[in-house]
Design a protein around this motif. Sequence first.
Motif, mmCIF file in Angstrom:
data_model
loop_
_atom_site.group_PDB
_atom_site.id
_atom_site.type_symbol
_atom_site.label_atom_id
_atom_site.label_comp_id
_atom_site.label_asym_id
_atom_site.label_seq_id
_atom_site.Cartn_x
_atom_site.Cartn_y
_atom_site.Cartn_z
ATOM 1 N N GLY A 154 0.820 -1.202 0.000
ATOM 2 C CA GLY A 154 0.000 0.000 0.000
ATOM 3 C C GLY A 154 0.856 1.254 0.000
ATOM 4 O O GLY A 154 2.067 1.214 0.261
ATOM 5 N N PRO A 155 0.245 2.403 -0.271
ATOM 6 C CA PRO A 155 0.998 3.663 -0.339
ATOM 7 C C PRO A 155 1.538 4.075 1.022
ATOM 8 O O PRO A 155 0.983 3.721 2.059
ATOM 9 N N HIS A 156 2.650 4.837 1.005
ATOM 10 C CA HIS A 156 3.224 5.338 2.250
ATOM 11 C C HIS A 156 2.259 6.345 2.882
ATOM 12 O O HIS A 156 1.669 7.186 2.198
ATOM 13 N N MET A 157 2.094 6.260 4.207
ATOM 14 C CA MET A 157 1.201 7.167 4.919
ATOM 15 C C MET A 157 1.883 7.715 6.160
ATOM 16 O O MET A 157 2.644 7.008 6.826
ATOM 17 N N ASN A 158 1.601 8.970 6.453
ATOM 18 C CA ASN A 158 2.057 9.594 7.700
ATOM 19 C C ASN A 158 0.918 9.543 8.705
ATOM 20 O O ASN A 158 -0.178 10.026 8.433
ATOM 21 N N ILE A 159 1.196 8.950 9.861
ATOM 22 C CA ILE A 159 0.168 8.708 10.873
ATOM 23 C C ILE A 159 0.534 9.421 12.167
ATOM 24 O O ILE A 159 1.690 9.369 12.611
ATOM 25 N N LEU A 160 -0.437 10.074 12.779
ATOM 26 C CA LEU A 160 -0.276 10.636 14.129
ATOM 27 C C LEU A 160 -1.157 9.846 15.081
ATOM 28 O O LEU A 160 -2.336 9.607 14.799
ATOM 29 N N HIS A 182 5.003 6.273 8.395
ATOM 30 C CA HIS A 182 5.827 7.060 9.316
ATOM 31 C C HIS A 182 4.892 7.447 10.455
ATOM 32 O O HIS A 182 3.828 8.024 10.223
ATOM 33 N N VAL A 183 5.270 7.103 11.692
ATOM 34 C CA VAL A 183 4.362 7.272 12.827
ATOM 35 C C VAL A 183 4.914 8.312 13.800
ATOM 36 O O VAL A 183 6.061 8.217 14.248
ATOM 37 N N THR A 184 4.070 9.292 14.104
ATOM 38 C CA THR A 184 4.353 10.278 15.145
ATOM 39 C C THR A 184 3.395 10.015 16.299
ATOM 40 O O THR A 184 2.209 9.758 16.072
ATOM 41 N N GLY A 219 8.263 18.028 9.726
ATOM 42 C CA GLY A 219 7.393 18.740 8.801
ATOM 43 C C GLY A 219 6.390 17.860 8.070
ATOM 44 O O GLY A 219 5.836 18.270 7.046
ATOM 45 N N LYS A 220 6.152 16.669 8.571
ATOM 46 C CA LYS A 220 5.202 15.755 7.928
ATOM 47 C C LYS A 220 3.773 16.281 8.071
ATOM 48 O O LYS A 220 3.398 16.830 9.107
ATOM 49 N N LEU A 241 -2.836 18.464 8.681
ATOM 50 C CA LEU A 241 -3.322 17.357 7.857
ATOM 51 C C LEU A 241 -2.895 17.515 6.408
ATOM 52 O O LEU A 241 -2.779 18.631 5.883
ATOM 53 N N SER A 242 -2.700 16.376 5.733
ATOM 54 C CA SER A 242 -2.493 16.393 4.281
ATOM 55 C C SER A 242 -3.816 16.781 3.611
ATOM 56 O O SER A 242 -4.853 16.909 4.276
#
Length: 330
Positions: A154-160, A182-184, A219-220, A241-242
């Motif tokens: 699946g596509p790369h996702m930035n998660i908080l 990528h998890v914050t 800066g994500k 948010l994106s």
Amino acid sequence: MAGKLMRAVQYDSYGGGAAGLKHVEVPVPTPNKDEVLLKLEATSLNPLDLRFQKGVARPFVPRKFPVIPCTDVAGEVVEVGSSVVKFKAGDKVVALLNPLIGGGLAEYAVAKESLTVPRPDEVSAAEGAGLPIAALTAHKALVDVAGIKLDGSGPHMNILVTAASGGVGHYAVQLAKLGNTHVTGTCGARNIEFVKSLGADEVLGYKTPEGASLKSPLGKKYDAVIHCARGIPWSTFEPNLSDNGKVIDLTPGPSSMCTYVLKTLTFSKKQLLPLILIPKEDKELNLLVRLVKEGKLKTMFDSKHPLSKAQDAWAKSLDGHATGKIIVEI
């Protein structure tokens, strides 16, 4: 087991906190045809258990008083209903009890066959009991709503993940890292190293300026927020948010519902989505138990308490700063 008595902990009115819990002896429940009777070994507490005692779901939950609280359990099958086919006496299991009825703070409880899963030897009773509501909620938010694939595709996702050191949050960080993410995480200062140990790429202390604003140090922009905390307004999330980012609110209140309606009516690409967990089958719980067996998911313990000290566990949960899961061992 008909006619036998068991030890249990119950409350008989709304409110009262830990002092409202009473140790009693009550009859062992009898399973219906689609249920199993379990001799419990461990039960975990969830914030929802405390909120039910406070009366947030009155008059629907609890259905009647007195009530034996808690729903997330592990134990051994001692009796099966006439239509049960998956289990037999002696099987070790993890189960989610009916949230309308509860029953987990006791020596025995009945569970639906459909929400009971086998527990392999590699998974302890305490590890298994931590899973049902907390890990299922994290799984539903990440997989069903955010669209993360736990096989890493699946596509790369930035998660908080907010409140990343808590019961749901600590599972959410681990599950998210099984995907291409990528998890914050946010948490209190004392838990920053703990959340890093779960696999988070960035951790923000929520009392720091960065933590209060939820800004990623790198800066994500977040594609999805697994929002396990309370009291953070939409205006704080929105700039982080994106373009198609989602805030998945696991503790939705009136303001969350208003924002959800507003964003839906205005066709906003950025969404706030309230999540209510209504599990109906055992597939996801089976998966989570398997991930624990394989060492890909861990139940981390804030504390463990015997049934005789259930009030201590309740008070610890009411404090609101648990790191991982609070377990009552039976």
